[in-house]
Scaffold this motif. Structure first.
Motif, PDB file in Angstrom:
ATOM      1  N   HIS A 669      46.632 -32.884  38.213  1.00  0.00           N
ATOM      2  CA  HIS A 669      46.228 -32.141  39.407  1.00  0.00           C
ATOM      3  C   HIS A 669      44.876 -32.599  39.935  1.00  0.00           C
ATOM      4  CE1 HIS A 669      49.354 -29.304  40.195  1.00  0.00           C
ATOM      5  NE2 HIS A 669      49.382 -28.852  38.963  1.00  0.00           N
ATOM      6  N   GLN A 670      44.111 -33.271  39.110  1.00  0.00           N
ATOM      7  CA  GLN A 670      42.797 -33.717  39.561  1.00  0.00           C
ATOM      8  C   GLN A 670      42.877 -34.893  40.524  1.00  0.00           C
ATOM      9  OE1 GLN A 670      39.398 -33.551  36.641  1.00  0.00           O
ATOM     10  NE2 GLN A 670      41.096 -33.379  35.200  1.00  0.00           N
ATOM     11  N   PHE A 671      44.037 -35.533  40.633  1.00  0.00           N
ATOM     12  CA  PHE A 671      44.223 -36.647  41.556  1.00  0.00           C
ATOM     13  C   PHE A 671      44.724 -36.106  42.897  1.00  0.00           C
ATOM     14  CE2 PHE A 671      44.286 -38.656  37.454  1.00  0.00           C
ATOM     15  CZ  PHE A 671      43.633 -39.856  37.659  1.00  0.00           C
ATOM     16  N   GLY A 672      43.891 -35.340  43.554  1.00  0.00           N
ATOM     17  CA  GLY A 672      44.259 -34.767  44.830  1.00  0.00           C
ATOM     18  C   GLY A 672      43.024 -34.394  45.628  1.00  0.00           C
ATOM     19  N   LEU A 673      43.243 -34.116  46.901  1.00  0.00           N
ATOM     20  CA  LEU A 673      42.185 -33.650  47.786  1.00  0.00           C
ATOM     21  C   LEU A 673      42.548 -32.236  48.223  1.00  0.00           C
ATOM     22  CD1 LEU A 673      39.574 -34.342  49.369  1.00  0.00           C
ATOM     23  CD2 LEU A 673      41.026 -35.108  51.242  1.00  0.00           C
ATOM     24  N   ALA A 674      41.752 -31.269  47.780  1.00  0.00           N
ATOM     25  CA  ALA A 674      42.044 -29.858  48.039  1.00  0.00           C
ATOM     26  C   ALA A 674      41.392 -29.416  49.342  1.00  0.00           C
ATOM     27  CB  ALA A 674      41.545 -29.003  46.879  1.00  0.00           C
ATOM     28  N   LEU A 675      42.139 -28.639  50.110  1.00  0.00           N
ATOM     29  CA  LEU A 675      41.633 -28.067  51.354  1.00  0.00           C
ATOM     30  C   LEU A 675      41.581 -26.553  51.203  1.00  0.00           C
ATOM     31  CD1 LEU A 675      40.767 -28.472  54.322  1.00  0.00           C
ATOM     32  CD2 LEU A 675      43.172 -28.198  54.954  1.00  0.00           C
ATOM     33  N   TYR A 676      40.378 -26.008  51.223  1.00  0.00           N
ATOM     34  CA  TYR A 676      40.154 -24.569  51.104  1.00  0.00           C
ATOM     35  C   TYR A 676      39.748 -24.002  52.454  1.00  0.00           C
ATOM     36  CZ  TYR A 676      39.902 -25.469  46.060  1.00  0.00           C
ATOM     37  OH  TYR A 676      40.170 -25.844  44.787  1.00  0.00           O
ATOM     38  N   GLU A 677      40.173 -22.754  52.697  1.00  0.00           N
ATOM     39  CA  GLU A 677      39.696 -22.023  53.863  1.00  0.00           C
ATOM     40  C   GLU A 677      38.824 -20.866  53.399  1.00  0.00           C
ATOM     41  OE1 GLU A 677      41.151 -19.626  57.875  1.00  0.00           O
ATOM     42  OE2 GLU A 677      42.636 -20.393  56.448  1.00  0.00           O
ATOM     43  N   PHE A 678      37.637 -20.771  53.958  1.00  0.00           N
ATOM     44  CA  PHE A 678      36.696 -19.712  53.614  1.00  0.00           C
ATOM     45  C   PHE A 678      36.691 -18.673  54.733  1.00  0.00           C
ATOM     46  CE2 PHE A 678      35.438 -22.937  50.732  1.00  0.00           C
ATOM     47  CZ  PHE A 678      34.809 -22.301  49.669  1.00  0.00           C
TER      48      PHE A 678
END
Length: 701
Positions: A669-678
């Motif tokens: 799972h560390q091989f990814g780009l996470a997109l968070y919404e705040f």
């Protein structure tokens, strides 16, 4: 004679399958290079592949929001736009014209992020086949086996990745290959004609009758001229190369020197011809220089059509971008901002990285030549005007001077691909050598050659090692390295289309490469646009903001996030502008981000994981291989303003299959780009003063 002919036929039959196999394999890799353009490769090798070409051209041509880097500053521009205009903007005009009719008849818009990425790469890929053509032509000229050389070139990750990406170094590699071909062609032509001319002169002197002398004299005069072959084409190539990247001077100088030197040492070619060639070469370069200077001056607004019409033009209306580039890089204080590297990086790291086992063979071969030179074994060295000497000089002269520069990147060396492959690619099948190459005995050298370089097993394994390393590097740089950036841009391209008109989007990125704004396909807020349907002109209000913080510490990143949120909240209250705030960060930092948020105790913020773009590997945030990863990628839940779901790293887990699988899953799972919404949590905390809004924090943004 019949017996010898039969032996030759049998030998050709034995050799033909291997030759056909190499040729078929090359065709596979040649087609694969084109296929990899359309897949496409999501790998993001270096920001310069976009921000020194596509970002500027797409932004200018389609009036899109884009980032103009410091190299394209009108005050001191260091990059020429003439080649980009010829290679990209003119083809874009034809595609844009076709897009109008495709949209009209088929109701399909082909001008979107995928096209902005793939179409320029397609042009560069098609141009890269000029390298294959040049290599094939040189091999045919000198009677070399072209199948294994083309196979090596086609299977190299340099061609599969760099050859299909929009680097200025790729154009430099193409121009160097063309220049090498023309120089090699002129060398063999001159050598052949000089030999024929001296042979006829010798026959003329020995002729016994006037009739025979007249016949020989006519034959000698019928020989074509060779002193100035390819003069204008080569001069123009050199000018284009220097304006594309001034480092082309280091690559082109040894090639031009060999073109000037050809035939020297014979009765036909003297120092007069050498200096005359040099003078005419410089004069032939003037038209191309003027074209580049005028086009760049017009682009950067130093020269305008009105000034030309009024004949109000002086020297200050012209710019010479290569000189600005050189002047900037001569300042060591400025180059240190881009990174300082040891002098040996090119030699010991970048050459093996780019060319693998072939690069090591090239370095060992050069070391062998140096040993022979210092031992005085001059007969074993290549002849000064031979193709081997030309290719060797084209490798190690620029390599030496580029190693003196304190900023060194692997892509700076890709123009060396042509000479390295031409000289050394057959050794992938035959091995480095057949026997110990030196006359004098030396125990260490003899053991090294006999047990490693000249061993029979080496010739069987070298080609296998070549394939494995190039496949790994193609997959890594073509599909894994920073590969989440482009899908992130496509995500926001769709998000902007469906968002309300009074809503602004704010994207924060950290520990990843810069996002090319043109891939979001956002009309520029600085240009005046024309609506074809209504016939009205309008200026678009800016509603997308990006904040790129590089490898900023996560605690400081959270502080930036708070400031941006406070600023957006103020605009919402005063101007009724709604907003959405996103954070894109490698998944390898997800747990660290959760910990940083819990330490600062930002209880008025809640955040959700919107999407993860796989695969993505950022060198600024390597996955933790040996550490524990007990937390999931998903962020913890906020319930009653309490931070729940935190990682319990104090407890030592028991070693079990379930734990091992959990660790492996967390690592993947560390091989990814996470997109968070705040989002801002609506509570009494806002009115109690925990959510700070003051003018000072707005200014810091």
């Amino acid at each position: 004679m019949k017996f010898i002919s039969n032996i030759n036929n049998v030998w050709q039959k034995k050799q033909r399958p291997n030759t056909d196999e190499n040729w078929s394999t090359y065709l596979f890799f040649a087609v694969l290079r084109l296929v990899l353009v359309f897949i496409p490769q999501l790998g993001y090798v270096h920001p310069d592949e976009h921000f020194q070409s596509v970002e500027i051209v797409n932004g200018d041509h389609f009036h899109l929001e884009h980032v103009r880097t410091w190299e394209f500053n009108n005050t001191m521009p260091m990059r020429s736009m003439t080649l980009h205009f010829l290679l990209l903007r003119i083809p874009w005009s034809f595609l844009e014209f076709a897009a109008v009719y495709i949209k009209y008849y088929f109701n399909k818009d082909i001008l979107w992020s995928y096209t902005y990425l793939v179409f320029p790469r397609l042009i560069y890929c098609l141009l890269s086949y000029l390298i294959d053509w040049s290599l094939y032509k040189v091999c045919r000229l000198y009677g070399l086996k072209y199948e294994i050389r083309l196979l090596t070139l086609g299977s190299s990750w340099v061609m599969l990745v760099f050859g299909t990406h929009t680097f200025s170094n790729t154009i430099e590699m193409i121009l160097c290959s063309l220049l090498l071909y023309y120089v090699a062609e002129c060398m063999i032509t001159t050598n052949t004609l000089v030999y024929k001319k001296e042979f006829l002169e010798e026959k003329y002197d020995k002729a016994s009758s006037i009739g025979e002398r007249v016949k020989i004299w006519k034959l000698k005069n019928s020989l074509p001229s060779h002193n100035f072959n390819r003069l204008f084409v080569m001069a123009s190539l050199c000018v284009a190369g220097v304006f594309n990247r001034p480092t082309f001077f280091l690559f082109g100088a040894p090639m031009v020197f060999f073109w000037l030197l050809r035939g020297m040492g014979t009765k036909t070619v003297t120092f007069f011809h050498f200096h005359l060639r040099m003078l005419l070469f410089c004069l032939s370069a003037l038209p191309a220089i003027l074209v580049f200077i005028i086009c760049d001056s017009l682009y950067y607004r130093y020269l305008t059509a009105g000034e030309i019409q009024m004949m109000n033009v002086d020297i200050n209306n012209f710019i010479f971008t290569p000189w600005n580039f050189i002047k900037y890089n001569l300042d060591s204080g400025k180059t240190t901002q881009h990174g300082l590297h040891p002098r040996y990086i090119h030699l010991l790291i970048n050459i093996p990285l780019l060319y693998g086992i072939l690069g090591v063979i090239a370095l060992v071969t050069f070391g062998q030549l140096m040993i022979r030179f210092f031992r005085g074994e001059y007969q074993a060295l290549p002849r000064a005007q031979s193709i081997v000497a030309l290719m060797s000089a084209s490798i190690f002269v620029p390599l030496f001077f580029l190693s003196l520069i304190n900023h060194q990147e692997p892509r700076f060396l890709i123009p060396l691909s042509f000479p390295i492959i031409l000289l050394h690619s057959p050794k992938l099948m035959t091995g480095f050598c057949n026997q110990y190459p030196f006359r004098n005995e030396h125990r260490v050298l003899r053991w090294f050659y006999q047990n490693i370089l000249c061993a029979k097993v080496s010739s069987k394994q070298i080609l296998r090692v070549w394939y494995i390393t190039n496949i790994i590097l193609t997959v890594f740089f073509g599909f894994i390295h920073q590969a989440g950036v482009f899908p992130l841009a496509q995500h926001f391209e769709q998000a902007i289309k469906i968002k309300p008109t009074n809503q602004h989007l704010h994207l924060i990125t950290s520990h990843t490469y810069s996002l090319p704004i043109t891939f979001i396909n956002l009309p520029s807020s600085q240009k005046i646009h024309f609506n074809r349907q209504t016939g009205q002109r309008y200026k678009r209000l800016k509603d997308f903001y990006i904040y790129e913080y590089g490898s900023l510490d996560l605690d400081q990143l959270v502080g930036k996030l708070r400031l941006i949120t406070s600023h957006c909240e103020l605009k919402k209250e005063t101007k009724k502008i709604h907003y959405r705030i996103y954070l894109a960060i490698p998944t390898s930092l997800s747990d660290d981000l959760s910990y940083a948020l819990s330490q600062i105790n930002t209880t008025y913020l809640q955040y959700d994981l919107k999407r993860i773009f796989y695969p993505h590997l950022s060198t600024e945030a390597f996955p933790n291989i040996f550490g524990r990863h007990p937390c999931k990628v998903d962020p913890p839940n906020w319930i009653n303003n309490n931070f729940e779901g935190t990682c319990s790293i104090e407890q030592t887990p028991s070693l079990s299959l379930a734990y091992i699988m959990q660790q492996f899953s967390s690592f993947v799972h560390q091989f990814g780009l996470a997109l968070y919404e705040f989002k801002l949590r609506r509570s009494d905390n806002l009115s109690s003063g925990k959510f700070e809004k003051n003018e000072k924090c707005y200014d810091e943004i």
